[in-house]
Design an enzyme around this catalytic site. Structure first.
Site, PDB file in Angstrom:
ATOM      1  N   ILE A  55       0.824  -1.209   0.000  1.00  0.00           N
ATOM      2  CA  ILE A  55       0.000   0.000   0.000  1.00  0.00           C
ATOM      3  C   ILE A  55       0.855   1.255   0.000  1.00  0.00           C
ATOM      4  O   ILE A  55       0.578   2.217  -0.710  1.00  0.00           O
ATOM      5  CB  ILE A  55      -0.936  -0.016   1.225  1.00  0.00           C
ATOM      6  CG1 ILE A  55      -1.982  -1.110   1.087  1.00  0.00           C
ATOM      7  CG2 ILE A  55      -1.613   1.336   1.392  1.00  0.00           C
ATOM      8  CD1 ILE A  55      -2.785  -1.329   2.351  1.00  0.00           C
ATOM      9  N   TYR A 208      -1.899  -6.828  17.999  1.00  0.00           N
ATOM     10  CA  TYR A 208      -2.097  -6.093  16.751  1.00  0.00           C
ATOM     11  C   TYR A 208      -3.339  -5.208  16.836  1.00  0.00           C
ATOM     12  O   TYR A 208      -3.298  -4.011  16.498  1.00  0.00           O
ATOM     13  CB  TYR A 208      -2.234  -7.076  15.598  1.00  0.00           C
ATOM     14  CG  TYR A 208      -2.582  -6.424  14.275  1.00  0.00           C
ATOM     15  CD1 TYR A 208      -1.647  -5.658  13.591  1.00  0.00           C
ATOM     16  CD2 TYR A 208      -3.849  -6.566  13.720  1.00  0.00           C
ATOM     17  CE1 TYR A 208      -1.962  -5.061  12.376  1.00  0.00           C
ATOM     18  CE2 TYR A 208      -4.173  -5.971  12.508  1.00  0.00           C
ATOM     19  CZ  TYR A 208      -3.227  -5.225  11.840  1.00  0.00           C
ATOM     20  OH  TYR A 208      -3.553  -4.629  10.650  1.00  0.00           O
ATOM     21  N   LYS A 212      -3.737  -0.945  16.755  1.00  0.00           N
ATOM     22  CA  LYS A 212      -4.568  -0.220  15.798  1.00  0.00           C
ATOM     23  C   LYS A 212      -5.626   0.631  16.504  1.00  0.00           C
ATOM     24  O   LYS A 212      -5.962   1.729  16.048  1.00  0.00           O
ATOM     25  CB  LYS A 212      -5.222  -1.199  14.827  1.00  0.00           C
ATOM     26  CG  LYS A 212      -4.224  -1.884  13.901  1.00  0.00           C
ATOM     27  CD  LYS A 212      -3.453  -0.868  13.077  1.00  0.00           C
ATOM     28  CE  LYS A 212      -2.491  -1.485  12.091  1.00  0.00           C
ATOM     29  NZ  LYS A 212      -1.810  -0.483  11.238  1.00  0.00           N
ATOM     30  N   THR A 245      -2.491  -7.756   0.272  1.00  0.00           N
ATOM     31  CA  THR A 245      -1.071  -7.398   0.363  1.00  0.00           C
ATOM     32  C   THR A 245      -0.295  -8.604   0.894  1.00  0.00           C
ATOM     33  O   THR A 245      -0.860  -9.670   1.157  1.00  0.00           O
ATOM     34  CB  THR A 245      -0.865  -6.210   1.313  1.00  0.00           C
ATOM     35  OG1 THR A 245      -1.087  -6.630   2.669  1.00  0.00           O
ATOM     36  CG2 THR A 245      -1.812  -5.065   0.986  1.00  0.00           C
TER      37      THR A 245
END
Length: 320
Positions: A55, A208, A212, A245
């Protein structure tokens, strides 16, 4: 309790991912998205973290193609040089360069900021894109759990050190902005203020998601501070959805299999998310975090995040 907590954290993350995949498939069946048209952006400068691939690379290439001067910040110099060469080959007149910046090192972040400022460049756009996802338990150079240290604290420090440059470059109707990439996992995150390191019970999924959520909370708070001072800098946080990705190397093998077989159908392609990042980076209006989230929040309805509040205020770690 620890194995149970790990399982629950993983289930919450994969449930959020499954919900997003179904919604993305539904939207694709309804005709996908319209590709926006972008205006040229000469004399503007952007810093993109993690811009050597995925990205970040796609976004850096698009911004450079619009005439912006792009500084790619990454921790791999060889890949950085390849990224610069690739962009310049596709866009011969592109102004793009690479500066080393390891977001897992506070020392390296400060060195990057010093090098950038020594160039005497303005800064109009900071894209906080770099990150790790669901890696095994390990620490950064400064002793922080890697998700929290790199994904959140690294970008927290970088943004604060570059905020004066963003303020100086901002003007009415032509503001500067911080665009931070979060994740839908923040909806199911548990922010444990008693153990941000996850030292008592480490879950890669939970760590994780927590990192975020921290980015979302930071972006909202930053925007409130900018509003209070009347600044023309705006902060936006983006939920990319499930994008195709190479970030899935540490996830459950079944997820990697789905990506390999059906990624073209149900995962978002880089083009779609790149367009969203670029749109936020160059939009001429002062679109704030809260307006963007309330009108364009990607796949799931927003709800208040859950916190585990420490019993003693003194146990809350201080800032960077």
């Amino acid at each position: 309790m620890c194995p149970r907590a790990r399982v629950l954290a993983a289930l919450r993350v994969y449930a959020a991912g499954l919900a997003l995949l179904l919604l993305q498939l539904l939207r694709r069946c309804r005709g996908g998205f319209a590709r926006p048209a972008f205006c040229r952006q000469p004399d503007r400068v952007a810093v993109v973290t993690g811009g050597t691939d995925g990205i970040g690379y796609s976004t850096a290439k698009q911004l450079a193609g619009l005439g912006m001067r792009v500084v790619i910040a990454g921790n791999n110099s060889d890949r950085g040089r390849e990224a610069v060469r690739g962009i310049q080959e596709e866009t011969p007149n592109a102004h793009v360069e690479f500066l080393h910046c390891d977001l897992a090192s506070m020392r390296c972040i400060r060195q990057f900021v010093q090098k950038f400022k020594s160039k005497g460049l303005p800064l109009h756009v900071l894209v906080n894109n770099a990150g790790v996802m669901m890696v095994p338990q390990r620490e950064t150079e400064d002793g922080f759990e890697e998700h929290f240290g790199l994904n959140y604290l690294g970008h927290f420090l970088l943004t604060n050190l570059l905020l004066d440059s963003l303020r100086q470059a901002a003007a009415p109707g032509r503001g500067s902005r911080v665009v931070t990439v979060s994740s839908a996992t923040h909806y199911v995150a548990r922010l444990n203020l008693e153990d941000l390191q996850g030292s008592t019970c480490y879950s890669p999924h939970g760590a994780y998601a927590q990192s975020k959520l921290s980015l979302v909370l930071f972006s909202y708070h930053l925007q409130r501070l900018l509003d209070a001072e009347g600044s023309h800098v705006t902060a936006n946080v983006v939920d990319p959805g499930v994008v195709d990705t190479n970030l899935y190397q540490h996830v459950f093998w079944g997820t990697r299999l789905v990506q390999r077989l059906l990624g073209w159908l149900i995962f978002k392609d880089l083009l779609r998310f790149r367009m969203l990042l670029v749109l936020l980076s160059i939009h001429s209006l002062d679109v704030t975090t809260e307006r963007f989230e309330s009108h364009s929040s990607n796949e799931l309805p927003h709800r208040a995040p859950r916190f585990r509040v420490p019993q003693e205020p003194s146990s809350v770690p201080g800032g960077v």
